[in-house]
Each structure stands twice: as C-alpha cells, then as structure tokens.
Enzyme design. Structure first.
Site, short mmCIF file in Angstrom:
data_model
loop_
_atom_site.label_atom_id
_atom_site.label_comp_id
_atom_site.label_asym_id
_atom_site.label_seq_id
_atom_site.Cartn_x
_atom_site.Cartn_y
_atom_site.Cartn_z
N HIS A 186 0.52 -1.22 -0.06
CA HIS A 186 0.21 0.22 0.05
C HIS A 186 0.96 1.02 0.05
O HIS A 186 0.45 2.79 -0.74
CB HIS A 186 -0.93 -0.11 1.81
CG HIS A 186 -2.33 -1.04 1.19
ND1 HIS A 186 -2.75 -0.91 0.11
CD2 HIS A 186 -2.76 -2.08 1.64
CE1 HIS A 186 -3.65 -1.47 -0.10
NE2 HIS A 186 -3.54 -2.64 1.50
N GLU A 428 -0.45 -22.50 -16.93
CA GLU A 428 0.25 -22.27 -16.18
C GLU A 428 1.56 -23.92 -16.27
O GLU A 428 1.64 -23.99 -15.62
CB GLU A 428 -0.25 -21.60 -15.20
CG GLU A 428 -0.76 -21.95 -14.27
CD GLU A 428 -1.98 -21.31 -13.11
OE1 GLU A 428 -1.11 -20.53 -12.69
OE2 GLU A 428 -2.78 -21.92 -13.22
N ASP A 452 3.41 -18.95 -13.52
CA ASP A 452 4.18 -20.71 -12.31
C ASP A 452 4.45 -21.30 -13.44
O ASP A 452 5.08 -23.07 -14.02
CB ASP A 452 2.52 -20.62 -12.27
CG ASP A 452 2.27 -21.30 -10.83
OD1 ASP A 452 3.15 -20.92 -9.86
OD2 ASP A 452 1.24 -21.32 -10.28
N CYS A 499 -1.43 -13.18 -17.95
CA CYS A 499 -1.68 -12.13 -17.29
C CYS A 499 -0.62 -12.76 -15.66
O CYS A 499 -0.74 -11.89 -14.61
CB CYS A 499 -3.10 -12.89 -16.20
SG CYS A 499 -2.61 -13.94 -15.54
#
Length: 567
Positions: A186, A428, A452, A499
């Site tokens: 954050h 993956e 992965d 992604c």
C-alpha cells in the site's frame, strides 16, 4: 547503490532517517484477566478511532482508493479470528495484552509472507501496521516525527507502514528509500498516487545514510546516491525533467487504443485482488480486468465467504467496468496460499499438490457457491470465468460440467445470468502448453500465467535464494512454450492473453507482440507504459527479432539480442 525502483521519478533532498519508536514488548503474568481484557478492548476502540481519522484524512488528501487501505485496516482490527487469537492467548496463557498482540501479529504476518503471490505477501504489512498501532497504544508510545517534516526531504526508513505514508506532507517529501517493501504494498501504491519517487530493497540503508546527508534517488532505476558531486546533481536534475516529460507523454496514452506502429491492435488490461482495485485499473485507462484473484475474499475471512458476499464483490467490479471484460479466476488456494479454516493437509510438495482446480473439483460445494456468485454477477457486466492450475482436459470438462449444473439451478430459481458466459483456462503448466491445440477446442480463451509456467518449466522455486537466479522468463524453453500456446490458440480461433508478470515487462512486450498475443494483463501502474511500448513497436520488425531469438540457446543471449535490437 541500487535497490528496486517502485515509484517513478527523481528525488533530490536531505535525508530524514525515520525509525519507529522502539516497542520493547516483554511477557508479563496477568492475575486480573477481566481488567486485562478491558484494557485490550479500550486499546482496540482507540485504534479504531485513529484508523477512522486516517481514512478521512486520506480521503481528502489522495482519494477513495487510497483511503480504502484504512477501511481494510478497520476490518482487520475487528476480525473475529484475529481478536480471538489475542484473547485466547491472554486468557489461556495468562499473559499481558502486548505479548498476545505481538504473538498474533507474528503468526498472521508469517502466514502471508510465506505466500508466493506478491500481492498477498504485501498484505503482511497491513497486519503489522494494525498490530503496531495497538502495541503503541498499549505501551503509550508516541509517533509524531513524520508530521513535523517541513522542508524538502528524502525519507530513509526500514519500511513505511500505510499509516506513516498517509500522514506525510507530499509537498515536503522529495522521495522515499526503504530497506523493505515491494511493488504491490500500500505504501508503494500511495507513493505512486502522490507522485513521490520510491526505492525499496536497500539493505542497511538506515545505517549507511546519516541524518541530513544529501541524497539523490531514481525511482525508475532504483539508483540511490548519498552525498553526490555537483556534476551528479546537475545530471539528475536534467534527468528529472526528462522523466517528467515522459510521464506527460504516458498520460497522453489515456483514451487511446493499444495499437502497434504497423496497426496490430491488442488490449491492455489490469490484474486485481479486490473489487476496489478496479478503480486503479480505470484510472490508468485499462481496457478491462484480465485477472481477478478471488482468493483474497477467502483469505480475509475466518470462514468461507457466502454466496451473497462473493456476488456483491463480483457485481461491484462488473458494474464499474461496464462493457469492459472482467475475467474472474476461480479459487486458487493451496501451494503458497494457505487458508487455515479449509484444513488443507500439509504436503511435501504443495506447489505440485492439492491446490486450485484440484481442490475445487474435490470440494464441489465450495466450488458451486463461487460459480453461482460469478454467474449471477455476469448479469451486470462482461464477466468471464477462468480456471487455474489446469493440467489435463478431464479437469476442464469436469469444471465446465459444474458450470452447467449451476446454470440449471439458477434457471430453476429464475435468477439472471449470462447464458453465453465465456470460459477459459490458465496456461501455467507445461502439459497444457504442449497440448494446447487440444485444450483450445474445449474453451473460449487462454490466459498464460507466466509466473507458474516459468517455475514448472525450469523446476525453479523463485522464492528460494539458492536457485532463484535460474528463474528467467527469457529462457528459450519458456519462450517456445508461450509461442506454441499462442499459435495453437489462434489455430482454433480463440483469443490468447497473458496475466503473469512478463506481460508488463518492457523488454518482453515486443516479443509477445511478435508472437501475436491478443491481451496483456498487468499491475495497473504498468498499463500506460505498456501501451506506450506497444504504440512505439512495429510488430513486423519485432517478428524478425523473434525468429533470431528463438534460435538462441540461452537466456543471457536472448536478453542481449533484445537489448541490441529493440530500442
């Protein structure tokens, strides 16, 4: 010195060495348990008030998505499992509140820090921040130093909690350097929002730098210079102007399509972990969400999230995106993502074990609840379903059959959903990439999860420092599997996205364009830069480089070829 550049820009100013007040927590025996629980309750109430104040201050200063950090802190402070852990320690071991809070913090931070997913690991900082707030209140320790900064300053710290970052005067902070931290913390998000350069990962910087040292930091490269020469100062002042012009150039990317120099159109999307993260994707003009990591809903609970809770989260994300795609990945639990209440047994090789789709197909009731929530949310936007950790076609067929069963239930209940919802899989595992032509006949889209895929292809645990150097997205075998997947997907008429972290890598993007990748999904902060790279790359020219790259035998040679041939 060089660390990890997290928030872009050049910062020049005097060092302010920030160290949190020391909390010397000692274990004490408690005789009056009722009074001790009351003391804890009062500290929790005071902490809640402080967090509410921070929420309001951040809302006014930087906006709702940054303020939501403290909404999450408030939820964690009230989390029944966290509070029960503390109270059980006090009552069961008859120890003081400070000791019990420290034990709870250590337990939960270690749980999150052990996860491979960077986004999830970053949540450990939130747990630590909330717990330290409680400890300061219980110990009557003050923390006001950051509020007193009134000149252009580079903050140097071991780490900055979100509550620290929220209190700084951004007009007085030229930059931040920390020993810890990461891209998805954050503090990183807030630094980027406030346009404050940030460099993380500089070991022992709080000991190396001295109070009032003159410092230059480069949030793009991670470079940090202590007490620079006049020439170095002049150079970096010019560099700061160049970076400012580049950011202005990136801002021009907003509202534009992601099209290469020679007209090849792709889509650049964002990865999210909560429905609130959609705001950051939209702010950076993302063309949708390519990965919604739903496990976050499960991990912030002490029980399974209900259908209504999941539906509400997915619906909010879908409505915010409108017609833009929202690809929801079904529960990816196991491996590095342990959830205590699921009671998944410990395994010798958890990354090769009972996880993701394997768990869901076994625990059908849990899976069905999530599928119902996703399907119901599909009535409110362009929602798609994506299954993780697929290794065989049988798994795809069983998962699709589950979707059809849930659809039938929803029809009987007269609940709305998209009958034609698209279903895809994560590629993956090497078996899927190699056999991708057959898989492409079974689904509507592929999304390549490079994190992965690299790990399984090269048999490398990237979290293991002994072998981490072997983890490389430019390994020829990895590139071959990616190209094979894209080619086979296109041969069967389906779209292929990515992604994993490689999708946002500036050096990798031209190769992926050359391979014909349709969708790039990444952290929201990378979207505009990726679009800029795409618009300044010729797909045809990149194809020539790709052919040369695929003939090379090693990753270093691949990287050298890219650096020499792609500007």
């Amino acid at each position: 010195m060089r660390g990890l550049g997290i928030s872009a820009g050049i910062g020049i100013g005097k060092a302010f060495i920030y160290k949190e007040p020391e909390l010397n927590i000692s274990k004490g025996h408690i005789s009056d348990l009722e009074a001790e629980i009351q003391r804890l309750e009062e500290a929790i109430s005071k902490a809640a008030g402080q967090i509410d104040d921070l929420y309001e201050m951040t809302l006014k200063k930087t906006g709702k998505k940054e303020a939501d950090v403290f909404a999450a802190h408030r939820m964690f402070l009230e989390d029944p499992e966290y509070l029960s852990y503390i109270k059980e320690k006090i009552i069961g071991d008859r120890v003081n509140s400070e000791w019990a809070v420290r034990e709870a913090a250590d337990f939960y931070t270690s749980l999150f820090e052990a996860m491979e997913d960077e986004y999830m690991r970053a949540r450990a900082a939130d747990i630590e921040d909330v717990s330290n707030r409680l400890l300061r209140i219980l110990s009557k320790a003050e923390q006001k130093e950051l509020l007193q900064i009134n000149e252009k300053t580079i903050i140097v710290a071991k780490d900055l909690a979100p509550s620290d970052t929220a209190q700084i005067n951004k007009d007085m902070i030229a930059g931040i350097v920390t020993e810890a931290g990461g891209r998805t913390s954050h503090t990183a998000i807030m630094a980027r929002t406030m346009n404050i350069p940030l460099v993380c990962g500089l070991k022992n910087i709080t000991d190396i730098a001295k109070q009032n040292d003159f410092i230059i930091i480069n949030g793009n490269t991670g470079e940090v210079i202590i007490n620079p020469t006049k020439d170095e100062i002049a150079f970096h002042e010019k560099e700061a102007e160049s970076i400012k012009r580049l950011q202005e150039e990136l801002n021009k990317m907003k509202g534009q399509e992601s099209i290469s120099k020679d007209g090849y159109k792709v889509e650049v999307l964002g990865n999210i972990g909560t429905c609130q993260d959609v705001d950051m994707v939209m702010e950076n003009d993302g063309e949708g969400v390519g990965l919604y990591r739903t496990e976050f809903l499960y991990m912030h609970n002490d029980r399974l999230p209900t259908e209504e809770e999941q539906f509400a989260a997915y619906k909010i994300a879908a409505e915010k995106l409108g017609k833009k795609p929202l690809i929801i990945r079904t529960l990816d639990v196991g491996g590095d993502k342990g959830i205590p209440y699921l009671n998944i047994p410990e395994e010798m090789n958890p990354f090769l074990g009972y996880r993701a789709i394997r768990f869901c197909l076994d625990m059908k009731e849990i899976f069905a609840v999530q599928l119902r929530a996703i399907l119901r949310a599909s009535a409110y936007g362009n929602v798609k379903i994506m299954f993780p950790m697929i290794s065989g076609i049988e798994e795809v067929r069983r998962a699709k059959a589950m979707v059809e069963e849930v659809k039938a239930e929803l029809r009987k209940e007269n609940l709305d959903f998209n009958e034609d919802i698209e279903i895809g899989i994560m590629v993956e595992i090497p078996s899927v990439a190699i056999h991708s032509r057959a898989f492409a006949k079974e689904v509507d889209f592929f999304s390549i999860g490079t994190n992965d895929l690299i790990q399984y292809t090269l048999a490398v645990d990237r979290g293991n420092q002994k072998v981490g150097h072997l983890y490389n997205q430019f390994h020829p075998a990895v590139l071959s599997l990616i190209k094979m997947t894209i080619d086979n997907g296109h041969a069967e008429g389906i779209r292929v996205g990515m992604c994993g972290e490689a999708a946002g890598d500036e050096r990798m993007i031209p190769l992926l364009l050359a391979m014909g990748l349709d969708e790039f999904s990444m952290n929201a902060s990378q979207i505009l830069k990726a679009r800029h790279v795409i618009k300044n790359t010729s797909k045809e020219a990149a194809e020539g480089i790709l052919n040369a790259v695929l003939e090379l035998p090693t990753a270093p040679e691949v990287e050298s070829c890219i650096d020499e041939n792609i500007p």
